[in-house]
Write a protein that holds these residues in place. Structure first.
Motif, mmCIF file in Angstrom:
data_model
loop_
_atom_site.group_PDB
_atom_site.id
_atom_site.type_symbol
_atom_site.label_atom_id
_atom_site.label_comp_id
_atom_site.label_asym_id
_atom_site.label_seq_id
_atom_site.Cartn_x
_atom_site.Cartn_y
_atom_site.Cartn_z
ATOM 1 N N ASN A 113 -3.017 14.683 -2.059
ATOM 2 C CA ASN A 113 -3.216 16.332 -3.231
ATOM 3 C C ASN A 113 -2.767 15.532 -4.145
ATOM 4 O O ASN A 113 -1.085 14.183 -4.685
ATOM 5 C CB ASN A 113 -2.333 16.942 -2.703
ATOM 6 N N ASP A 153 0.245 17.917 -9.475
ATOM 7 C CA ASP A 153 2.314 17.388 -9.781
ATOM 8 C C ASP A 153 2.802 18.468 -9.335
ATOM 9 O O ASP A 153 2.148 20.081 -8.747
ATOM 10 C CB ASP A 153 2.549 17.245 -11.082
ATOM 11 N N ALA A 154 4.510 18.275 -8.559
ATOM 12 C CA ALA A 154 4.772 18.533 -7.512
ATOM 13 C C ALA A 154 6.013 19.467 -8.665
ATOM 14 O O ALA A 154 6.954 18.498 -8.857
ATOM 15 C CB ALA A 154 5.162 18.863 -6.025
ATOM 16 N N THR A 174 3.344 15.005 -5.573
ATOM 17 C CA THR A 174 2.814 16.100 -4.775
ATOM 18 C C THR A 174 2.049 14.522 -3.919
ATOM 19 O O THR A 174 2.939 14.852 -2.254
ATOM 20 C CB THR A 174 1.729 16.627 -4.665
ATOM 21 N N ARG A 190 4.558 13.910 0.313
ATOM 22 C CA ARG A 190 3.969 14.047 1.339
ATOM 23 C C ARG A 190 4.172 12.623 2.230
ATOM 24 O O ARG A 190 4.408 13.174 3.055
ATOM 25 C CB ARG A 190 3.050 14.535 1.382
ATOM 26 N N GLU A 211 7.760 17.667 2.194
ATOM 27 C CA GLU A 211 7.061 18.128 1.991
ATOM 28 C C GLU A 211 8.043 19.835 1.276
ATOM 29 O O GLU A 211 7.499 20.786 0.925
ATOM 30 C CB GLU A 211 5.943 19.255 3.040
ATOM 31 N N ILE A 227 8.926 20.323 -1.996
ATOM 32 C CA ILE A 227 8.171 21.074 -3.267
ATOM 33 C C ILE A 227 7.849 22.473 -3.271
ATOM 34 O O ILE A 227 8.218 22.873 -2.465
ATOM 35 C CB ILE A 227 6.785 20.747 -2.441
ATOM 36 N N ILE A 276 3.279 23.579 -7.170
ATOM 37 C CA ILE A 276 2.646 22.942 -6.806
ATOM 38 C C ILE A 276 1.396 23.597 -8.220
ATOM 39 O O ILE A 276 1.049 24.558 -8.404
ATOM 40 C CB ILE A 276 1.079 22.644 -6.081
#
Length: 357
Positions: free
Chosen positions: A114, A117-118, A186, A190, A195, A198, A201
């Protein structure tokens, strides 16, 4: 694409294949994943990981955009490659300049994680969107690209530099009251197995990503045909075409981490769509356009006499030459369109302001 890789026999000419990597936990995880993929394809080959610190890992008190070095996270690794101390190097593609030193090439771009950006929020923060944060909340990011877009999108927030690897930045967020949230890739979160951290996203409408973000690149000596052929087994055709377009866009703009340049790419029905943008430091002045091109059948394996031609530093064995050319041309065309609209002026001012801060 396993059929275009090296034979086990050619790889076995070497006692051990040495793989260079940065020392950070994320870099090691990424390198381990590449070695695992290679080991499955070449089960009799032996791999040894050689970890080293780069300039970017050592300078932790200065914003990346202020250091002014194009190869912050790659130079030491490339030096080892040049001296035959390692046979291949695993990078985050976004760390690699669009022009590589003579004699090197990116032999594989692995399937992209992915790329968006997170937002990671402070543990005490109950709000889970940037839009919902109160006025003057401070957001940490070391990226001019992220800050420029988010200042424009969320003018009620403040943005400050935060440096260090993922572990360091998360610790700064959690242990202090300085930041309400930080922005990270992201993909990195991950890969680290985080995760659960987060909170949000960001969509391309909120924040387009960096050139090559989310993709892993395997850099090799261009003349080392055994290793080049071996790593090409990891090539993901769709990812490589998207990233060639993105890198060609960046190269024509002469962009880097010292200016806010952002992209978003998509492949649908044999069409490659590329959106690119340039921003002033505060995001108030920007240019953004989308173009598309046909890439025919990127999943078809086509080998020929031009297989060793590089496209913005990438040698993509087994991917149709016409598709590679189309992707590179798309990125260049899109950059030319923005340049004709005044992109250079925006970037020159952004670079000057960044240098004077």
């Amino acid at each position: 694409m396993d059929n275009c890789g090296a034979s086990d026999g050619s790889v076995q000419k070497r006692d051990v294949i040495r793989v260079g990597t940065r020392k950070s936990q994320l870099a090691r995880i990424q390198t381990d994943s590449v070695v695992e993929m290679l080991s499955k394809r070449f089960p009799t080959a032996r791999f040894e990981i050689v970890a080293m610190a780069t300039t970017g890992d050592k300078i932790l008190d200065t914003a990346l955009s202020k250091i002014g070095e194009k190869s912050l996270f790659t130079k030491e690794l490339e030096n080892a490659l040049e001296k035959n101390e390692v046979d291949l190097v695993v990078h985050s593609l976004k760390d690699l300049p669009t022009s590589l030193p003579p004699g090197f090439t990116i032999g594989a771009v692995c399937k992209r994680e992915n790329p968006y950006d997170a937002v990671v929020f402070h543990p005490k923060c109950t709000v889970k969107t940037l839009e919902g944060l109160p006025q003057k909340c401070v957001i940490g990011t070391s990226s001019l690209r992220r800050a420029a877009q988010l200042k424009k999108m969320f003018p009620h927030l403040e943005f400050r530099d935060i440096r260090g690897n993922l572990n360091t930045r998360l610790k700064k967020l959690d242990d202090r009251e300085e930041f309400s949230a930080i922005i990270l890739a992201t993909a990195g979160l991950r890969r680290m197995g985080w995760e659960n951290r987060i909170g949000q996203i960001l969509s391309p409408d909120e924040c387009m990503y960096a050139v090559g973000q989310g993709a892993l690149a395997v850099e090799v000596r261009a003349k080392d045909q055994d290793i080049l052929s071996m790593v090409s087994a990891l090539q993901d055709p769709q990812t490589v075409l998207r990233c060639i377009a993105e890198r060609a866009f960046m190269k024509r703009l002469e962009g880097g981490c010292s200016v806010p340049v952002a992209v978003n790419s998509v492949i649908e029905d044999s069409q490659l769509y590329l959106t690119g943008a340039v921003y002033s430091l505060d995001g108030s002045d920007y240019l953004k356009e989308t173009m598309q091109t046909s890439i025919c059948s990127p999943l078809e394996d086509v080998e020929g006499p031009n297989d060793d031609v590089q496209h913005v530093g990438i040698t993509a064995l087994g991917v149709p030459r016409a598709a590679l050319d189309a992707a590179e041309h798309l990125g260049t065309q899109l950059a030319d369109l923005l340049l004709s609209q005044g992109a250079r002026e925006i970037l020159v001012v952004a670079r000057q302001l960044n240098d004077s801060r």
